[in-house]
Design an enzyme around this catalytic site. Structure first.
Site, PDB file in Angstrom:
ATOM      1  N   ASP A 109    -117.001  -7.657  17.475  1.00 30.63           N
ATOM      2  CA  ASP A 109    -116.890  -6.543  18.411  1.00 30.63           C
ATOM      3  C   ASP A 109    -116.922  -5.228  17.628  1.00 30.63           C
ATOM      4  O   ASP A 109    -116.620  -5.208  16.433  1.00 30.63           O
ATOM      5  CB  ASP A 109    -115.562  -6.685  19.173  1.00 30.63           C
ATOM      6  CG  ASP A 109    -115.511  -5.760  20.363  1.00 30.63           C
ATOM      7  OD1 ASP A 109    -116.565  -5.208  20.729  1.00 30.63           O
ATOM      8  OD2 ASP A 109    -114.416  -5.589  20.938  1.00 30.63           O
ATOM      9  N   GLU A 110    -117.250  -4.145  18.291  1.00 30.63           N
ATOM     10  CA  GLU A 110    -117.310  -2.822  17.641  1.00 30.63           C
ATOM     11  C   GLU A 110    -118.167  -2.881  16.377  1.00 30.63           C
ATOM     12  O   GLU A 110    -117.795  -2.359  15.322  1.00 30.63           O
ATOM     13  CB  GLU A 110    -115.896  -2.323  17.294  1.00 30.63           C
ATOM     14  CG  GLU A 110    -114.916  -2.308  18.443  1.00 30.63           C
ATOM     15  CD  GLU A 110    -115.119  -1.131  19.408  1.00 30.63           C
ATOM     16  OE1 GLU A 110    -116.123  -0.407  19.270  1.00 30.63           O
ATOM     17  OE2 GLU A 110    -114.285  -0.973  20.308  1.00 30.63           O
ATOM     18  N   GLN A 160    -120.964   5.167  19.746  1.00 28.19           N
ATOM     19  CA  GLN A 160    -119.513   5.187  19.573  1.00 28.19           C
ATOM     20  C   GLN A 160    -119.101   4.923  18.132  1.00 28.19           C
ATOM     21  O   GLN A 160    -117.964   4.547  17.857  1.00 28.19           O
ATOM     22  CB  GLN A 160    -118.853   4.159  20.503  1.00 28.19           C
ATOM     23  CG  GLN A 160    -119.029   4.502  21.980  1.00 28.19           C
ATOM     24  CD  GLN A 160    -118.195   3.607  22.884  1.00 28.19           C
ATOM     25  OE1 GLN A 160    -116.988   3.562  22.774  1.00 28.19           O
ATOM     26  NE2 GLN A 160    -118.867   2.875  23.759  1.00 28.19           N
ATOM     27  N   ARG A 218    -113.533   7.964  28.031  1.00 22.75           N
ATOM     28  CA  ARG A 218    -112.270   7.257  28.283  1.00 22.75           C
ATOM     29  C   ARG A 218    -111.799   7.499  29.704  1.00 22.75           C
ATOM     30  O   ARG A 218    -110.969   6.781  30.228  1.00 22.75           O
ATOM     31  CB  ARG A 218    -111.149   7.716  27.326  1.00 22.75           C
ATOM     32  CG  ARG A 218    -111.379   7.499  25.833  1.00 22.75           C
ATOM     33  CD  ARG A 218    -111.767   6.110  25.514  1.00 22.75           C
ATOM     34  NE  ARG A 218    -113.207   6.019  25.403  1.00 22.75           N
ATOM     35  CZ  ARG A 218    -113.879   4.872  25.419  1.00 22.75           C
ATOM     36  NH1 ARG A 218    -113.243   3.732  25.550  1.00 22.75           N
ATOM     37  NH2 ARG A 218    -115.194   4.841  25.333  1.00 22.75           N
ATOM     38  N   LYS A 272    -117.977  -4.933  28.114  1.00 25.68           N
ATOM     39  CA  LYS A 272    -118.303  -5.797  26.978  1.00 25.68           C
ATOM     40  C   LYS A 272    -117.200  -6.802  26.692  1.00 25.68           C
ATOM     41  O   LYS A 272    -117.483  -7.952  26.355  1.00 25.68           O
ATOM     42  CB  LYS A 272    -118.600  -4.962  25.735  1.00 25.68           C
ATOM     43  CG  LYS A 272    -117.396  -4.223  25.246  1.00 25.68           C
ATOM     44  CD  LYS A 272    -117.663  -3.453  23.991  1.00 25.68           C
ATOM     45  CE  LYS A 272    -116.460  -2.602  23.743  1.00 25.68           C
ATOM     46  NZ  LYS A 272    -115.800  -2.769  22.503  1.00 25.68           N
ATOM     47  N   THR A 273    -115.948  -6.397  26.840  1.00 25.96           N
ATOM     48  CA  THR A 273    -114.867  -7.346  26.587  1.00 25.96           C
ATOM     49  C   THR A 273    -114.984  -8.509  27.556  1.00 25.96           C
ATOM     50  O   THR A 273    -114.785  -9.670  27.213  1.00 25.96           O
ATOM     51  CB  THR A 273    -113.498  -6.663  26.768  1.00 25.96           C
ATOM     52  OG1 THR A 273    -113.499  -5.468  26.015  1.00 25.96           O
ATOM     53  CG2 THR A 273    -112.388  -7.556  26.280  1.00 25.96           C
TER      54      THR A 273
END
Length: 846
Positions: free
Chosen positions: A249-250, A280, A627, A56-57
DNA sequence: CGCTATTCATTTTTT
DNA sequence: ATGAATAGCG
């Protein structure tokens, strides 16, 4: 933090540069079809459901560059909001790299919601004053500590004890209220019990406390930002025209206020791209509203939705296991990540006897892994911060360097906060919290009674504590001693304040340390802690100097200090990182350990009563597992002690562990007759034995090395402090590390009872003379009692002395020299007493 | 008032 | 085990 892309009001808010790239740089190459579709998106609302590790980044940065270069959008028209400063910084770097060295391109604004609001309020906050009496653009930001200080003061004022409600708990209720647009009046109206009413009163006074000091807490930053935009049409107009393209974002972790802020900014154009993953969402407890993401399509009719479900990070095993766990949640949109990667290694599951064995397993496995692959990176994730301690100790025993994220960050250290409190008081005389923090640091003879008198006068006259000092002294309201002490303080602050406008920030800090007596206080203290504190103050000055060199004002430096977070200091290139699962969000590591996977710890016992909270814990588990790139280890203990003290309690494995399909796991427990494990156990036994013999209790705080690193990560150069403490014996530095400990724990001289050990103790006789000589250069700050009589000079360990009250006694131990010597004396019938030679009127008898 | 030794409670997660 | 709040001494 970068202040690029900020245009003053009145300058032309052009969205289009009219610039077209000389060559068509293709920012879409290398993206998969969904990523590409998202990156190409131009106008209108878009929701990107981006699974863990789905790039996504990459999509966000490529979209920014695509907007700028292919669509000719001015960088300054783009606002991207991230969750942490670190994420913002990385995104900026990536955009800069993608755009190349073409400096003619304006940079987009990439920041957190909080720093965005600070800038908004600092620049255009004047319109807020009518809504918030006393507000000026010079407001202060109150962090957690400051908030607690305000609340404690309120408690004292209202005569409430902590038994009513712990300040932290009260703060969290108040915060929740504030984030739901509730005022103290709402609290009063809803109050169904005297307690609830009292809380409303606390809330009210807390808000008053902030306003009196012209301070905003973290919630206020967002709330007042929203209020400003909502209330002042001109400002709203200007900002929503300027930031024509918004990205968040997030998004799953945004709260109500952030959502409103976004709506206000998007009111003109609805060009909003939000990126998130409902699986998340892990910040519900702090007000994040998962409905923001679940309802995006309702909030923005006609929104496109793009799902990124291909994972580029983890092995299929890890992905399937994490997916299986989170599939047990009900409140989700539902998606299944897939990957082209192979299965990789199974998930290692270790059942330890107790916490210590678990820690040793982790340390040992890390040691083996890093020996085989020295360039790898390992993260140990845990639910609660206190779990780090045991793991740190185990790693130290294996001589592994590690870095702990969280706990004590640089700006939370007492000495740094003290120095900054001086600055805050200089800048803003109304900052009562800052004043109380430093009023008697260093000790000036201002005690509890004087403070109470101050508070009383301030309350009577509705003035700040600072004014209460001035007026009270002028009118001789206080006793002679108090007046002298307060007067001294007043003069120090006034003298420092005079220099403020003309001098560089670091010069101000230097003068504070030198002229307030703070530096002298530390230099007079022979403990290693004091030395390290002096070093930290040097670092702070260096950081201020660098901030100044970048053109930042003192205010901006303070803002920066208030807004840095633990997550900002993560260094993914460290060989071993220890961090909470929350802090691990957005990061990835080749190898991940998840420790303490037990019922009550993870999921945490506080989440056990509500299904909603359990689902959040499960999402946290999903975040933690995803992660890992290559290898994932999960461990739990059969017995664990809740506190340092007594009995270990039995623990059952976490329900999340049972949700992982067994065929993806490999049981590594020592109890299995696995030859590899038997070897582990032997070695563990040995390490344990050795460790028992040298009970090494090293510092678990971040070291000085860490602080240089802390700034280095932000591109701030630190000059090594001149008066730097010699590196502590057990600690060594390595590039990129904090809280670093060297391989060989320095064995400490075991303190034993009785006079024999006095002779052994390193800080004793022979050296102490030289030490006190060197410290004599810096006299202690506090005034010495005039009555001090030189009596301790001739007393030696082993001497028999006489005390007016305790009678005859034997001096067992003597620390220090002369009047300051601390004596341990054994009196018959009264046991051991610690006495200071200066005060205890001792007579030597032999 | 300042220092120290004691008791006492403390463990979610944090912008 | 550790840190913060308190009691008692000079």
């Amino acid at each position: 933090m970068g202040y690029g892309g900020w245009v003053r009001r009145g300058e032309k808010p052009a969205w289009y540069t009219g610039f077209f790239p000389p060559r068509d740089m293709d920012f879409l190459a290398g993206l998969n079809p969904q990523q590409r579709e998202a990156a190409e998106h131009f106008e209108g609302p878009l929701l990107i459901l981006a699974g863990a590790g789905s790039g996504k980044t990459r999509v966000i940065t490529h979209r920014i560059c695509h907007l700028i270069q292919a669509r000719g959008v001015a960088g300054g028209a783009i606002l991207a909001v991230t969750f942490t400063n670190k994420a913002a910084g990385e995104m900026r770097d990536r955009v800069t790299r993608l755009l190349g060295s073409d400096s003619s391109l304006e940079a987009p604004l990439i920041s957190t919601f909080h720093s965005f609001c600070v800038r908004l309020l600092r620049r255009d906050g004047d319109a807020l004053t009518p809504l918030r009496p006393g507000f000026t653009r010079n407001f202060q930001i109150y962090d957690d500590d400051d908030q607690t200080a305000v609340l404690k003061r309120v408690y004292k004022q209202l005569g409430i004890t902590e038994e009513f409600l712990k300040p932290r708990a009260a703060l969290s209720i108040i915060s929740r209220g504030k984030n739901h647009a509730q005022t103290p009046q709402d609290f009063y109206e809803q109050a169904a019990s005297p307690q609830a009413e009292r809380l409303a009163k606390v809330f009210e006074e807390y808000e008053n406390g902030l306003r009196e000091a012209n301070a905003l807490d973290f919630d206020d930053l967002l709330l007042e930002g929203v209020r400003l935009l909502g209330h002042d049409a001109a400002t709203r107009e200007w900002y929503s025209r300027r930031y024509r393209f918004l990205m968040v974002d997030e998004y799953q972790d945004t709260n109500r206020t952030q959502y409103e802020l976004m709506r206000l900014l998007a009111s003109k154009h609805s060009n909003v791209v939000v990126v998130g993953d409902e699986d998340q969402s892990i910040y519900g407890w702090r007000g994040a509203d998962i409905r923001n993401i679940l309802d995006f399509e309702k909030d923005f009719p006609g929104a496109r939705v793009i799902r990124l479900e291909q994972n580029y990070r983890s092995t299929k095993t890890i992905l399937d296991a994490a997916g299986a766990v989170v599939a047990n949640n009900i409140a989700r949109k539902g998606k299944w990540l897939w990957t082209e990667a192979g299965a990789g290694t199974p998930i290692g599951v270790f059942e330890a006897d107790d916490g210590e064995q678990e820690a040793l397993f982790i340390a040992e496995t890390i040691d083996k892994l890093l020996r085989a692959e020295p360039a790898s990176h390992v993260a140990v994730l845990y639910r609660t911060n206190f779990q780090s301690r045991q793991i740190e100790e185990a790693l130290r025993r294996y001589g592994r360097k590690y870095k702990v994220v969280g706990g004590f960050s640089f700006y939370q250290r007492a000495e740094v906060k003290d120095a900054l409190a001086y600055v805050k008081l200089l800048v803003n005389g109304r900052d009562n919290v800052a004043l109380l923090r430093i009023l008697n640091v260093p000790a000036r003879g201002v005690g509890k009674t004087s403070v109470e008198q101050l508070e009383k006068l301030a309350r009577e006259r509705h003035i700040s504590l600072w004014e209460a000092i001035a007026q009270g002294c002028d009118e001789h309201k206080y006793g002679a001693r108090a007046e002298a002490a307060l007067g001294a303080f007043r003069r120090v602050i006034e003298r420092l304040r005079e220099g403020l406008p003309s001098q560089a920030p670091h010069e101000t800090l230097r003068r504070i340390v030198d002229e307030s007596g703070y530096g002298a206080m530390l230099r007079a203290d022979p403990s290693p802690e004091a030395e390290s504190k002096l070093g930290n103050l040097q670092e702070l000055m260096a950081a201020a100097a660098d901030a100044a060199a970048r053109g930042e004002s003192m205010e901006e430096f303070l803002d920066h200090a208030a807004l840095v977070s633990d997550a900002d200091q993560v260094d993914e290139t460290a060989p071993v990182s220890l961090l909470t699962m929350h802090n691990a969000k957005g990061l990835e590591f080749p190898v991940v350990f998840i420790a303490g996977v037990e019922e009550g710890l993870f999921p945490h016992s506080r989440s056990r009563d509500s299904e909603e909270q359990l689902e959040e814990e499960r999402r946290l588990c999903y975040v933690a597992m995803t992660r890992a790139r290559q290898r994932l280890y999960v461990s739990h203990a059969r017995y664990r002690r809740r506190y340092g003290g007594s009995p270990p309690e039995p623990c059952t494995p976490s329900r999340f562990l049972k949700e992982i399909p067994t065929h993806l796991m490999e049981i590594l427990s020592a109890r299995r007759a696995d030859p590899y494990q038997v070897e582990l156990s032997d070695e563990q036994q040995m390490v344990r034995e050795v460790a028992r013999r040298n009970t090494y209790t090293g510092k678990t705080y971040n070291s000085l090395d860490h602080i240089s690193q802390f700034f280095a990560e932000r591109g701030i150069q630190i000059n090594p402090p001149r008066a730097a403490a010699p590196a502590r014996a057990a600690e060594t530095s390595y590039p990129g590390g904090a809280r670093v400990s060297g391989p060989v724990p320095q064995p400490r001289v075991e303190p034993a009872a009785g006079p024999a050990k006095a002779a052994n103790s390193p800080v004793k006789h022979g050296e102490s003379a030289a030490q006190s000589a060197s410290f004599a250069v810096h006299p202690a700050a506090g005034p010495k009692p005039a009555a001090a009589v030189k009596r301790g000079g001739t007393i030696r360990a082993g001497a028999t002395v006489s005390h007016p009250k305790y009678g005859q006694g034997l001096v067992l131990r003597k620390e220090g020299e002369g009047e300051d010597a601390k004596l341990t004396v054994s009196f018959s019938g009264h046991g051991l007493k610690k006495l200071v030679a200066r005060y205890a009127s001792l007579k030597v008898l032999d």
